[in-house]
Scaffold this active site. Structure first.
Site, PDB file in Angstrom:
ATOM      1  N   PHE A 122       0.870  -1.280   0.150  1.00  0.00           N
ATOM      2  CA  PHE A 122      -0.019   0.040  -0.104  1.00  0.00           C
ATOM      3  C   PHE A 122       0.780   1.220  -0.047  1.00  0.00           C
ATOM      4  O   PHE A 122       1.686   1.588   0.955  1.00  0.00           O
ATOM      5  CB  PHE A 122      -1.067  -0.090   1.285  1.00  0.00           C
ATOM      6  CG  PHE A 122      -1.895   1.128   1.367  1.00  0.00           C
ATOM      7  CD1 PHE A 122      -2.947   1.204   0.760  1.00  0.00           C
ATOM      8  CD2 PHE A 122      -1.455   1.977   2.411  1.00  0.00           C
ATOM      9  CE1 PHE A 122      -3.842   2.322   1.109  1.00  0.00           C
ATOM     10  CE2 PHE A 122      -2.401   3.182   2.613  1.00  0.00           C
ATOM     11  CZ  PHE A 122      -3.489   3.349   1.900  1.00  0.00           C
ATOM     12  N   GLU A 126       4.926   9.681   0.871  1.00  0.00           N
ATOM     13  CA  GLU A 126       6.043  10.275   0.201  1.00  0.00           C
ATOM     14  C   GLU A 126       7.023  10.997   1.237  1.00  0.00           C
ATOM     15  O   GLU A 126       6.542  11.368   2.179  1.00  0.00           O
ATOM     16  CB  GLU A 126       5.334  11.190  -0.739  1.00  0.00           C
ATOM     17  CG  GLU A 126       4.461  10.401  -1.730  1.00  0.00           C
ATOM     18  CD  GLU A 126       3.918  11.242  -2.809  1.00  0.00           C
ATOM     19  OE1 GLU A 126       4.112  12.451  -2.909  1.00  0.00           O
ATOM     20  OE2 GLU A 126       3.002  10.775  -3.797  1.00  0.00           O
ATOM     21  N   THR A 157       5.885  -0.763   3.224  1.00  0.00           N
ATOM     22  CA  THR A 157       5.961  -2.055   3.796  1.00  0.00           C
ATOM     23  C   THR A 157       6.033  -3.216   2.724  1.00  0.00           C
ATOM     24  O   THR A 157       4.881  -3.070   1.837  1.00  0.00           O
ATOM     25  CB  THR A 157       4.999  -2.422   4.927  1.00  0.00           C
ATOM     26  OG1 THR A 157       5.551  -1.422   5.864  1.00  0.00           O
ATOM     27  CG2 THR A 157       5.420  -3.683   5.666  1.00  0.00           C
ATOM     28  N   GLY A 340      15.693  -7.345  34.042  1.00  0.00           N
ATOM     29  CA  GLY A 340      16.769  -6.626  34.367  1.00  0.00           C
ATOM     30  C   GLY A 340      18.036  -6.525  33.482  1.00  0.00           C
ATOM     31  O   GLY A 340      17.391  -6.385  32.231  1.00  0.00           O
ATOM     32  N   GLU A 364       0.730   4.172  10.348  1.00  0.00           N
ATOM     33  CA  GLU A 364      -0.864   4.167  10.055  1.00  0.00           C
ATOM     34  C   GLU A 364      -1.382   5.339  10.956  1.00  0.00           C
ATOM     35  O   GLU A 364      -2.284   5.192  11.993  1.00  0.00           O
ATOM     36  CB  GLU A 364      -1.352   2.888  10.622  1.00  0.00           C
ATOM     37  CG  GLU A 364      -0.801   1.767   9.363  1.00  0.00           C
ATOM     38  CD  GLU A 364      -1.263   0.321   9.568  1.00  0.00           C
ATOM     39  OE1 GLU A 364      -1.883   0.055  10.242  1.00  0.00           O
ATOM     40  OE2 GLU A 364      -0.715  -0.443   8.746  1.00  0.00           O
TER      41      GLU A 364
HETATM   42  C1  FAD Z   1       8.850   0.899   8.641  1.00  0.00           C
HETATM   43  C2  FAD Z   1       7.912   1.453   8.276  1.00  0.00           C
HETATM   44  C3  FAD Z   1       6.659   0.826   7.466  1.00  0.00           C
HETATM   45  C4  FAD Z   1       5.754   1.842   6.870  1.00  0.00           C
HETATM   46  N1  FAD Z   1       4.951   1.230   5.884  1.00  0.00           N
HETATM   47  C5  FAD Z   1       3.836   2.018   5.265  1.00  0.00           C
HETATM   48  C6  FAD Z   1       3.309   1.645   4.259  1.00  0.00           C
HETATM   49  O1  FAD Z   1       3.301   0.409   3.842  1.00  0.00           O
HETATM   50  N2  FAD Z   1       2.679   2.245   3.611  1.00  0.00           N
HETATM   51  C7  FAD Z   1       2.644   3.772   3.629  1.00  0.00           C
HETATM   52  O2  FAD Z   1       2.113   4.531   2.639  1.00  0.00           O
HETATM   53  N3  FAD Z   1       3.344   4.405   4.621  1.00  0.00           N
HETATM   54  C8  FAD Z   1       3.890   3.315   5.555  1.00  0.00           C
HETATM   55  N4  FAD Z   1       4.706   4.027   6.408  1.00  0.00           N
HETATM   56  C9  FAD Z   1       4.842   5.568   6.400  1.00  0.00           C
HETATM   57  C10 FAD Z   1       3.944   5.600   7.826  1.00  0.00           C
HETATM   58  O3  FAD Z   1       2.874   5.627   7.888  1.00  0.00           O
HETATM   59  C11 FAD Z   1       4.710   7.440   8.176  1.00  0.00           C
HETATM   60  O4  FAD Z   1       6.033   7.357   8.630  1.00  0.00           O
HETATM   61  C12 FAD Z   1       3.963   8.120   9.287  1.00  0.00           C
HETATM   62  O5  FAD Z   1       2.525   8.426   8.747  1.00  0.00           O
HETATM   63  C13 FAD Z   1       4.495   9.564   9.664  1.00  0.00           C
HETATM   64  O6  FAD Z   1       4.793  10.209   8.712  1.00  0.00           O
HETATM   65  P1  FAD Z   1       6.518  10.809   8.569  1.00  0.00           P
HETATM   66  O7  FAD Z   1       7.257   9.784   8.988  1.00  0.00           O
HETATM   67  O8  FAD Z   1       6.443  11.689   7.577  1.00  0.00           O
HETATM   68  O9  FAD Z   1       6.398  11.555   9.892  1.00  0.00           O
HETATM   69  P2  FAD Z   1       5.997  13.282  10.134  1.00  0.00           P
HETATM   70  O10 FAD Z   1       4.532  13.476   9.528  1.00  0.00           O
HETATM   71  O11 FAD Z   1       6.954  14.112   9.462  1.00  0.00           O
HETATM   72  O12 FAD Z   1       5.721  13.530  11.517  1.00  0.00           O
HETATM   73  C14 FAD Z   1       6.765  13.769  12.586  1.00  0.00           C
HETATM   74  C15 FAD Z   1       6.573  13.994  13.702  1.00  0.00           C
HETATM   75  O13 FAD Z   1       5.750  15.199  13.644  1.00  0.00           O
HETATM   76  C16 FAD Z   1       4.629  14.671  14.229  1.00  0.00           C
HETATM   77  N5  FAD Z   1       3.465  15.758  13.722  1.00  0.00           N
HETATM   78  C17 FAD Z   1       3.400  15.793  12.422  1.00  0.00           C
HETATM   79  N6  FAD Z   1       2.160  16.584  11.903  1.00  0.00           N
HETATM   80  C18 FAD Z   1       1.809  17.068  13.309  1.00  0.00           C
HETATM   81  C19 FAD Z   1       0.573  17.774  13.835  1.00  0.00           C
HETATM   82  N7  FAD Z   1      -0.280  18.294  13.134  1.00  0.00           N
HETATM   83  N8  FAD Z   1       0.499  17.911  15.069  1.00  0.00           N
HETATM   84  C20 FAD Z   1       1.073  17.289  15.967  1.00  0.00           C
HETATM   85  N9  FAD Z   1       2.294  16.818  15.519  1.00  0.00           N
HETATM   86  C21 FAD Z   1       2.583  16.321  14.196  1.00  0.00           C
HETATM   87  C22 FAD Z   1       4.330  13.327  14.221  1.00  0.00           C
HETATM   88  O14 FAD Z   1       3.373  12.688  15.190  1.00  0.00           O
HETATM   89  C23 FAD Z   1       5.661  13.040  14.527  1.00  0.00           C
HETATM   90  O15 FAD Z   1       5.888  12.965  15.934  1.00  0.00           O
HETATM   91  C24 FAD Z   1       5.913   3.245   7.116  1.00  0.00           C
HETATM   92  C25 FAD Z   1       6.551   3.862   8.152  1.00  0.00           C
HETATM   93  C26 FAD Z   1       7.658   2.946   8.478  1.00  0.00           C
HETATM   94  C27 FAD Z   1       8.891   3.730   9.388  1.00  0.00           C
END
Ligand code: FAD
Length: 388
Positions: A122, A126, A157, A340, A364
């Site tokens: 899925f 980006e 994933t 521990g 997610e």
């Molecule tokens: C191992 C792994 C597997 C994954 N698998 C998939 C997959 O199969 N398909 C897919 O599409 N995606 C996948 N993801 C992506 C995942 O869903 C995103 O990493 C996640 O949604 C967070 O986005 P980001 O990493 O860009 O963090 P960011 O959006 O940049 O967030 C960084 C920090 O800022 C905080 N933040 C952002 N906006 C706000 C707000 N408005 N208010 C308060 N805090 C905020 C967040 O909570 C976080 O703590 C995967 C990620 C990982 C690491």
């Protein structure tokens, strides 16, 4: 809803046995080799694990949400890598088709996903569109009876091993928001589609995750999910709404397993002339773990039943995912503490779970994004109008 309680109990018993006898003994191997061996993948397929949530008409088990979460709580009492291997097929990698695919699209793709012959992925996230998924920039330009896709997806994933990708891309150049997003099925082998090297991750060895690249990737218009442009974000949200309840259940299995392992340890290890389990401060950690596990289980089951009854579970799905993933992190921390120094040493397995479950609070929807959803729904329900 459980369709046939008697046969479902039997199913859960068989699953429990399979997890204990076939998956748990292979945990270290999977971590070491960073791969679930193909022979074991075939065994998991024979247990119908790839098709739990895919309708029976397409070769799956057609589980209700309640059945799915109960199965997930059993299946996930082993290394996260095992359920991650099957999890895209019986979750985010098939659900877009299940929810919104045309009859032809379902017939073409779902049977191979249900049998595990093909692996799904899925692709929403980006590099510049994570929590704000509506900011995605991958474009899909109409080109005769095809769409031309260009862009990059990250953190996907199973991308390195996937055959069938559900991809969210922007068809509406004039609509920079959710309304301009469409969902496509893109098959491995389509010219212009490629995947990156698997990331080196903190945990979940054996579950490959990588970037996905679209470079003038020509996708047949027949692969537009549901045949309608501009509905892709709605499809993605349907997928994630269900998946959040599913994932919450998948946080409960590891927590049960960690607590069981920690209890076995404190029952066996002696300090000050008696087993650690006799100390009330250790018992407090057990009680806190058990209480939170039971609370998460009750919450997830209640929400699953609400979804099966046709209720709107948008807020409750967020509550489930937020509470269960944070709960699992707290349980992991306490269980390392109970072991521990051994909790920190790789041979004892607890540190692997500690690292593996950290991801639950990030993907997610991060915990913060779910907090926002829960607060906004609560305020709305109370009659307040809250800003975006
Ligand atoms: C191992 C792994 C597997 C994954 N698998 C998939 C997959 O199969 N398909 C897919 O599409 N995606 C996948 N993801 C992506 C995942 O869903 C995103 O990493 C996640 O949604 C967070 O986005 P980001 O990493 O860009 O963090 P960011 O959006 O940049 O967030 C960084 C920090 O800022 C905080 N933040 C952002 N906006 C706000 C707000 N408005 N208010 C308060 N805090 C905020 C967040 O909570 C976080 O703590 C995967 C990620 C990982 C690491």
């Amino acid at each position: 809803m459980i369709r046939d309680p008697e046969s479902f109990d039997l199913f859960l018993e068989t699953l429990r046995k399979f997890v204990l006898e076939r998956l748990v003994p292979n945990e270290e191997r999977v971590a070491r080799e960073d791969e679930v061996p193909e022979a074991l993948v075939r065994e998991m397929a024979a247990q119908h694990m790839f098709g739990y949530s895919i309708p029976e008409a397409y070769g799956g088990l057609g589980m209700t949400t309640e059945e799915l979460v109960l199965a997930a709580m059993e299946l996930s009492q082993c290394s996260v890598a095992f359920r991650a291997r099957v999890g895209t097929n019986t979750g985010i990698g098939s659900e877009g088709l299940v929810a919104d695919g045309t009859a032809e699209q379902k017939q073409r793709y779902l049977p191979d996903l249900a049998s595990g012959k093909k692996t799904g992925a899925f692709a929403l996230t980006e590099p510049d569109a994570g929590s704000d998924a509506t900011a995605l920039r991958t474009s899909a330009r109409k080109d005769g009876d095809h769409f031309m896709l260009n862009g990059t997806k990250c953190f996907i994933t199973n991308a390195p091993i996937a055959d069938i990708f559900t991809v969210m891309a922007r068809t509406g150049a004039d609509d920079a928001g959710a309304g301009g997003i469409s969902a496509f099925i893109v098959e491995r082998g389509t010219p212009g589609l490629s995947t990156g090297r698997p990331y080196d991750k903190m945990g979940q060895a054996g579950s490959p995750v990588s970037e996905v690249y679209f470079d003038n990737c020509r996708v047949p218009a027949a692969n537009l999910i549901g045949g309608q442009e501009g509905r892709g974000f709605k499809t993605a949200m349907k997928v994630l709404n269900k998946q959040r309840i599913h994932l919450a259940a998948l946080c409960i299995g590891p927590a049960i397993r960690m607590l069981n392992d920690a209890m076995a340890f404190v029952a066996g290890r002696k300090q000050f002339g008696q087993p650690l389990m006799n100390f009330q401060l250790v018992q407090a950690m057990i009680a806190d773990c058990q209480t939170e596990i039971q609370a998460a289980r009750a919450l997830v089951l209640q929400t699953a039943r609400q979804r099966d009854a046709g209720g709107d579970v948008t807020m409750n799905a967020s509550i489930c995912k937020y509470f269960s993933s944070e709960m699992c992190g707290r349980v992991a921390d306490r269980c390392v503490q109970m072991l521990g120094g051994y909790g920190y040493i790789a041979d004892h397995g607890m540190e692997r779970f500690y690292r593996d479950v950290r991801l639950f609070r990030l993907y997610e929807g991060t915990s913060q994004i779910h907090q926002l959803t829960i607060a906004k729904h609560s305020l709305k329900q109370a009659g307040y109008s809250v800003g975006k």
